[in-house]
Write a protein that holds these residues in place. Structure first.
Motif, PDB file in Angstrom:
ATOM      1  N   ILE A 138       0.811  -1.199  -0.050  1.00  0.00           N
ATOM      2  CA  ILE A 138      -0.089  -0.052  -0.097  1.00  0.00           C
ATOM      3  C   ILE A 138       0.944   1.395  -0.101  1.00  0.00           C
ATOM      4  O   ILE A 138       0.546   2.169  -0.867  1.00  0.00           O
ATOM      5  CB  ILE A 138      -0.938  -0.114   1.099  1.00  0.00           C
ATOM      6  CG1 ILE A 138      -2.091  -0.983   1.041  1.00  0.00           C
ATOM      7  CG2 ILE A 138      -1.455   1.346   1.389  1.00  0.00           C
ATOM      8  CD1 ILE A 138      -3.038  -1.100   2.245  1.00  0.00           C
ATOM      9  N   GLU A 139       2.103   1.257   0.832  1.00  0.00           N
ATOM     10  CA  GLU A 139       2.771   2.397   0.843  1.00  0.00           C
ATOM     11  C   GLU A 139       3.474   2.446  -0.616  1.00  0.00           C
ATOM     12  O   GLU A 139       3.593   3.734  -1.038  1.00  0.00           O
ATOM     13  CB  GLU A 139       3.894   2.162   1.841  1.00  0.00           C
ATOM     14  CG  GLU A 139       3.181   2.332   3.332  1.00  0.00           C
ATOM     15  CD  GLU A 139       2.760   3.710   3.621  1.00  0.00           C
ATOM     16  OE1 GLU A 139       3.324   4.481   3.107  1.00  0.00           O
ATOM     17  OE2 GLU A 139       1.851   3.938   4.552  1.00  0.00           O
ATOM     18  N   SER A 140       3.958   1.667  -1.280  1.00  0.00           N
ATOM     19  CA  SER A 140       4.534   1.634  -2.473  1.00  0.00           C
ATOM     20  C   SER A 140       3.441   2.410  -3.526  1.00  0.00           C
ATOM     21  O   SER A 140       3.861   3.201  -4.336  1.00  0.00           O
ATOM     22  CB  SER A 140       5.004   0.041  -3.120  1.00  0.00           C
ATOM     23  OG  SER A 140       5.220   0.344  -4.290  1.00  0.00           O
ATOM     24  N   LEU A 141       2.315   1.718  -3.558  1.00  0.00           N
ATOM     25  CA  LEU A 141       1.343   2.371  -4.235  1.00  0.00           C
ATOM     26  C   LEU A 141       0.976   3.716  -4.012  1.00  0.00           C
ATOM     27  O   LEU A 141       0.992   4.694  -5.174  1.00  0.00           O
ATOM     28  CB  LEU A 141      -0.161   1.485  -4.406  1.00  0.00           C
ATOM     29  CG  LEU A 141      -0.013   0.044  -4.869  1.00  0.00           C
ATOM     30  CD1 LEU A 141      -1.248  -0.644  -4.697  1.00  0.00           C
ATOM     31  CD2 LEU A 141       0.517   0.108  -6.375  1.00  0.00           C
ATOM     32  N   ALA A 142       0.912   3.965  -2.788  1.00  0.00           N
ATOM     33  CA  ALA A 142       0.311   5.464  -2.448  1.00  0.00           C
ATOM     34  C   ALA A 142       1.718   6.397  -2.842  1.00  0.00           C
ATOM     35  O   ALA A 142       1.243   7.716  -3.521  1.00  0.00           O
ATOM     36  CB  ALA A 142       0.221   5.600  -0.871  1.00  0.00           C
ATOM     37  N   MET A 143       2.831   5.939  -2.723  1.00  0.00           N
ATOM     38  CA  MET A 143       3.894   6.798  -3.031  1.00  0.00           C
ATOM     39  C   MET A 143       3.896   7.136  -4.552  1.00  0.00           C
ATOM     40  O   MET A 143       4.312   8.102  -4.965  1.00  0.00           O
ATOM     41  CB  MET A 143       5.503   6.251  -2.727  1.00  0.00           C
ATOM     42  CG  MET A 143       6.548   7.155  -3.048  1.00  0.00           C
ATOM     43  SD  MET A 143       7.105   6.611  -4.703  1.00  0.00           S
ATOM     44  CE  MET A 143       7.656   4.860  -4.437  1.00  0.00           C
ATOM     45  N   LYS A 144       3.718   6.243  -5.327  1.00  0.00           N
ATOM     46  CA  LYS A 144       3.742   5.973  -6.947  1.00  0.00           C
ATOM     47  C   LYS A 144       2.616   7.073  -7.158  1.00  0.00           C
ATOM     48  O   LYS A 144       2.713   7.873  -8.484  1.00  0.00           O
ATOM     49  CB  LYS A 144       3.813   4.837  -7.492  1.00  0.00           C
ATOM     50  CG  LYS A 144       5.041   4.026  -7.131  1.00  0.00           C
ATOM     51  CD  LYS A 144       4.722   2.629  -8.069  1.00  0.00           C
ATOM     52  CE  LYS A 144       6.201   1.783  -7.765  1.00  0.00           C
ATOM     53  NZ  LYS A 144       6.575   1.589  -6.433  1.00  0.00           N
ATOM     54  N   ALA A 145       1.305   6.834  -6.397  1.00  0.00           N
ATOM     55  CA  ALA A 145      -0.010   7.651  -6.966  1.00  0.00           C
ATOM     56  C   ALA A 145       0.415   9.079  -6.718  1.00  0.00           C
ATOM     57  O   ALA A 145      -0.106  10.035  -7.308  1.00  0.00           O
ATOM     58  CB  ALA A 145      -1.014   7.096  -6.245  1.00  0.00           C
ATOM     59  N   ILE A 199      -2.074  13.664  -0.951  1.00  0.00           N
ATOM     60  CA  ILE A 199      -2.527  13.867  -2.392  1.00  0.00           C
ATOM     61  C   ILE A 199      -3.792  14.829  -2.515  1.00  0.00           C
ATOM     62  O   ILE A 199      -4.821  14.834  -1.266  1.00  0.00           O
ATOM     63  CB  ILE A 199      -3.135  12.292  -2.642  1.00  0.00           C
ATOM     64  CG1 ILE A 199      -1.644  11.554  -2.982  1.00  0.00           C
ATOM     65  CG2 ILE A 199      -3.897  12.463  -4.085  1.00  0.00           C
ATOM     66  CD1 ILE A 199      -2.190  10.192  -3.599  1.00  0.00           C
ATOM     67  N   ARG A 200      -4.171  15.619  -3.330  1.00  0.00           N
ATOM     68  CA  ARG A 200      -5.277  16.520  -3.645  1.00  0.00           C
ATOM     69  C   ARG A 200      -6.472  15.799  -3.349  1.00  0.00           C
ATOM     70  O   ARG A 200      -6.832  14.735  -3.723  1.00  0.00           O
ATOM     71  CB  ARG A 200      -5.164  17.298  -4.829  1.00  0.00           C
ATOM     72  CG  ARG A 200      -3.688  17.960  -4.885  1.00  0.00           C
ATOM     73  CD  ARG A 200      -3.967  18.973  -5.949  1.00  0.00           C
ATOM     74  NE  ARG A 200      -4.590  18.687  -7.186  1.00  0.00           N
ATOM     75  CZ  ARG A 200      -3.932  18.077  -8.318  1.00  0.00           C
ATOM     76  NH1 ARG A 200      -2.640  18.277  -8.207  1.00  0.00           N
ATOM     77  NH2 ARG A 200      -4.541  17.812  -9.338  1.00  0.00           N
ATOM     78  N   GLN A 201      -7.403  16.790  -2.675  1.00  0.00           N
ATOM     79  CA  GLN A 201      -8.955  15.950  -2.327  1.00  0.00           C
ATOM     80  C   GLN A 201      -9.421  15.750  -3.591  1.00  0.00           C
ATOM     81  O   GLN A 201     -10.394  14.891  -3.508  1.00  0.00           O
ATOM     82  CB  GLN A 201      -9.495  17.108  -1.479  1.00  0.00           C
ATOM     83  CG  GLN A 201      -8.852  17.627  -0.021  1.00  0.00           C
ATOM     84  CD  GLN A 201      -8.941  16.067   0.755  1.00  0.00           C
ATOM     85  OE1 GLN A 201      -9.582  15.257   0.619  1.00  0.00           O
ATOM     86  NE2 GLN A 201      -8.398  16.390   2.106  1.00  0.00           N
ATOM     87  N   GLU A 202      -9.399  16.806  -4.468  1.00  0.00           N
ATOM     88  CA  GLU A 202     -10.110  16.585  -5.673  1.00  0.00           C
ATOM     89  C   GLU A 202      -9.868  14.954  -6.430  1.00  0.00           C
ATOM     90  O   GLU A 202     -10.583  14.440  -7.190  1.00  0.00           O
ATOM     91  CB  GLU A 202     -10.254  17.327  -6.612  1.00  0.00           C
ATOM     92  CG  GLU A 202      -8.625  17.978  -7.057  1.00  0.00           C
ATOM     93  CD  GLU A 202      -7.965  19.000  -5.984  1.00  0.00           C
ATOM     94  OE1 GLU A 202      -7.199  19.585  -6.818  1.00  0.00           O
ATOM     95  OE2 GLU A 202      -8.528  19.205  -5.054  1.00  0.00           O
ATOM     96  N   ILE A 203      -8.572  14.725  -6.328  1.00  0.00           N
ATOM     97  CA  ILE A 203      -8.113  13.550  -6.879  1.00  0.00           C
ATOM     98  C   ILE A 203      -8.633  12.225  -6.172  1.00  0.00           C
ATOM     99  O   ILE A 203      -8.952  11.304  -6.620  1.00  0.00           O
ATOM    100  CB  ILE A 203      -6.474  13.247  -6.855  1.00  0.00           C
ATOM    101  CG1 ILE A 203      -6.187  14.243  -7.689  1.00  0.00           C
ATOM    102  CG2 ILE A 203      -6.012  12.088  -7.434  1.00  0.00           C
ATOM    103  CD1 ILE A 203      -4.608  14.696  -7.843  1.00  0.00           C
ATOM    104  N   ILE A 204      -8.579  12.497  -4.836  1.00  0.00           N
ATOM    105  CA  ILE A 204      -9.265  11.394  -3.782  1.00  0.00           C
ATOM    106  C   ILE A 204     -10.660  11.307  -3.910  1.00  0.00           C
ATOM    107  O   ILE A 204     -10.977  10.142  -4.405  1.00  0.00           O
ATOM    108  CB  ILE A 204      -9.079  11.411  -2.441  1.00  0.00           C
ATOM    109  CG1 ILE A 204      -7.476  11.815  -2.222  1.00  0.00           C
ATOM    110  CG2 ILE A 204      -9.685  10.532  -1.647  1.00  0.00           C
ATOM    111  CD1 ILE A 204      -6.825  10.398  -2.136  1.00  0.00           C
ATOM    112  N   ALA A 205     -11.412  12.227  -4.366  1.00  0.00           N
ATOM    113  CA  ALA A 205     -12.871  12.368  -4.533  1.00  0.00           C
ATOM    114  C   ALA A 205     -13.181  11.649  -5.958  1.00  0.00           C
ATOM    115  O   ALA A 205     -14.038  11.010  -6.108  1.00  0.00           O
ATOM    116  CB  ALA A 205     -13.418  13.723  -4.324  1.00  0.00           C
TER     117      ALA A 205
END
Length: 583
Positions: A112-119, A187-193
């Motif tokens: 999960i940390e690897s994916l979050a860092m790349k995203a 990560i920006r809120q609009e990207i998460i949304a």
């Protein structure tokens, strides 16, 4: 296995052991056995997590041999899998089957940390996931390489939503942990949304039923893995989406939020989830459409066709936020335009939206008068520049509920301000038999005032036109085109004034007839009904309405004389006689 065999041999002559808890099952155990017999294994992102957990379970450490299975799988996991987006995603998906073992070894967290860092990193900086998705090679200058030769073409930039589809393949529990890790990385809120919206549309079929057929940009493929989620799973997913979605205006569209709310009502979601969705919609109600508001009533009682109470709650949330932001300052109406703070635009849009909604729900015979009144009265007076929309909704309601008493009709009509009706609405209301007599008299009075104001404005415009023509004639002199234009404008003005005179005469005649009928009723009953009506409305119709003909005609004659005198004094030459006749 050696220890288990020794223990089993001491108890029984025939040795038999069971290994029911091997992570990954029999298929993984077969790979472990081949490794023990020296068969070379091909480690991949799909099997490395199973083998790593099985090796830990079987205690295949360096104590029993150099380069044992734990060491090999751990090295492959760190140096190959976690450095690659696709491999990290595939490894995380396999963690779902053996989640307790993977969590104990922190494999899930590392993926999960690897994916979050790349995203959270711009993929264009490192060339992924363009290279991983089969994209072309690039030269240092950025052009596409073919067989080592620059073609001059530029690769397509990757947008910030490139990982939405991959993340949507995860289970809800892993996806939730991934989103939480991404939020912690800033990560920006609009990207998460946007990712949450993509995930919800993929697994909640109800969100796509009202989607436009030509909206191909947001069209999602059907879920390929397994059967569609059950209602209980959809309910859990919707509540999780609500908890993960940031409480901020504009992150997702109002249509998406209305879809979530409609689905939550169908699935009987928790009251807190429904309340949160109503608050989110209330924050951006000015972005909604009439189609969004028309939500069917899914309650067991089915009192009304549409859920009016829900719209009432949403409107109250919007008004509360508008009060906090300072958008609810008073304003006035001057020449049909709003005077107030610039933030009044959203509340004006909401007022128009609610008036349209009232007109749509008014034909419902089960809609009680208090509900209709409460929703109409919730909109502040200053939010409506004109009350035409409200009048239309009231008229439809009166037409669909003919059994209302006279007092109830008057109570309903008090919601609108007769001074804020346009001339067209006044003309319709003056001839509307469904309105109470008191309201009709008020409408006639204010309509006559508007007509008088319009006539006075026309004369003022005429004077201004004469003055501006005089100034232009001083600079440009007389010419044939200028005289012809003046003649046409005066003719148009004359026709407009004639039409207004006819309308004023009609209104005065209607007023006179109404007065005669009321006086006749008063004589029949032995009381002066007209005196009571005039006192009740607080104005004298005889002095202000029915005697308007003499004043209007005298004013118009004096004004016509003034216009004619100015034109005669100003214009000279051969066109003087013709222009005076036209005027």
């Amino acid at each position: 296995m050696e220890r288990l065999i020794a223990e089993a041999s001491e108890e029984e002559e025939k040795c038999s052991i069971n290994l029911p808890d091997i992570p990954g099952g029999a298929k993984t155990f077969e790979l472990v056995a081949k490794f023990c017999y020296g068969v070379k294994l091909e480690l991949t992102a799909s099997n490395v997590v199973y083998l790593r957990c099985a090796a830990e379970h079987l205690e295949m450490t360096e104590e029993y041999g150099e380069g044992n299975l734990i060491t090999q799988t751990e090295t492959f996991l760190n140096q190959v899998v976690l450095r690659n987006w696709k491999d990290s995603l595939r490894a995380l998906q396999t963690c779902d089957d053996i989640l307790p073992y993977a969590d104990e070894l922190h494999i899930t967290k590392r993926c999960i940390e690897s994916l979050a860092m790349k995203a959270s990193t711009d993929p264009n900086l490192f060339g992924w996931p363009i290279m991983e998705h089969g994209g072309p090679m690039q030269s240092p200058g950025g052009s596409v390489l073919w067989n080592g030769i620059s073609t001059g073409a530029r690769p397509k930039n990757t947008s910030s939503d490139w990982w939405y589809e991959d993340a949507s393949t995860l289970s809800l529990s892993l996806y939730k942990r991934l989103i939480t890790a991404m939020e912690s990385r800033g990560i920006r809120q609009e990207i998460i949304a946007g990712s949450l919206s993509f995930y919800a549309k993929k697994y909640l079929p109800g969100l796509n039923r009202r989607q436009s057929a030509n909206d191909s940009s947001s069209r999602l493929p059907p879920v390929a893995l397994g059967a569609p989620p059950s209602e209980e799973e959809q309910k859990l997913l919707l509540e999780e989406i609500d908890s993960l979605l940031p409480m901020q205006k504009g992150l997702v569209s109002a249509k998406f939020l209305f879809g979530l709310l409609r689905t939550a009502m169908i699935l009987r979601a928790s009251p807190s989830c429904i309340s949160n969705l109503e608050k989110r919609i209330g924050m951006q109600l000015d972005q909604a459409t009439l189609e969004d508001l028309l939500m069917p009533n899914f309650s067991y009682s089915m009192e009304t066709l549409y859920n009016v109470e829900c719209v009432q709650q949403i409107l109250e949330h919007f008004l509360a936020i508008d009060q906090i932001t300072g958008g609810a300052s008073p304003c006035s109406i001057d020449d049909g335009q709003l005077i107030g703070s610039p933030s009044l635009t959203p509340i004006t849009m909401v007022a128009k939206l609610i008036d349209g909604y009232l007109a749509e729900v008014a034909p419902d015979v089960n809609l009680k008068l208090p509900k209709f009144q409460a929703l109409a009265a919730s909109v502040p007076d200053y939010a409506r520049p004109l009350d035409d929309g409200l009048y239309r909704a009231i008229d439809i309601y009166l037409k669909s509920h003919p059994w209302l008493s006279e007092s109830e009709r008057e109570q309903l009509c008090r919601l609108m301000d007769c001074q804020k009706l346009s001339l067209e609405a006044c003309t319709h209301a003056a001839q509307n038999e469904r309105l109470p007599l008191r309201i009709v008299v008020q409408v006639l009075f204010f309509e006559q005032l508007q007509l008088r104001t319009s006539i006075a404005g026309c004369f003022l415009v005429s004077d201004n036109l004469d003055g501006s023509r005089q100034l232009r004639s001083g600079f440009a002199g007389s010419n044939e085109g200028g005289w012809a234009t003046a003649v046409r404008e005066n003719q148009v003005l004359k026709v407009g004034m004639d039409n207004m005179r006819m309308r004023v005469s009609e209104l005065e005649q209607e007023c006179t007839n109404m007065k005669q009928e009321i006086e006749k009723l008063g004589r029949d009953k032995g009381s002066s009904t007209w005196g009571n009506v005039s006192k009740k409305f607080g104005f004298k119709l005889k002095s202000q309405m029915c005697s308007a003909q003499e004043g209007s005609v005298s004013n118009q004659n004096s004004t016509n004389g003034k216009v004619e005198k100015q034109v005669k004094d100003r214009h000279h030459g051969k066109h003087k006689k013709n222009l005076s006749q036209d005027i």
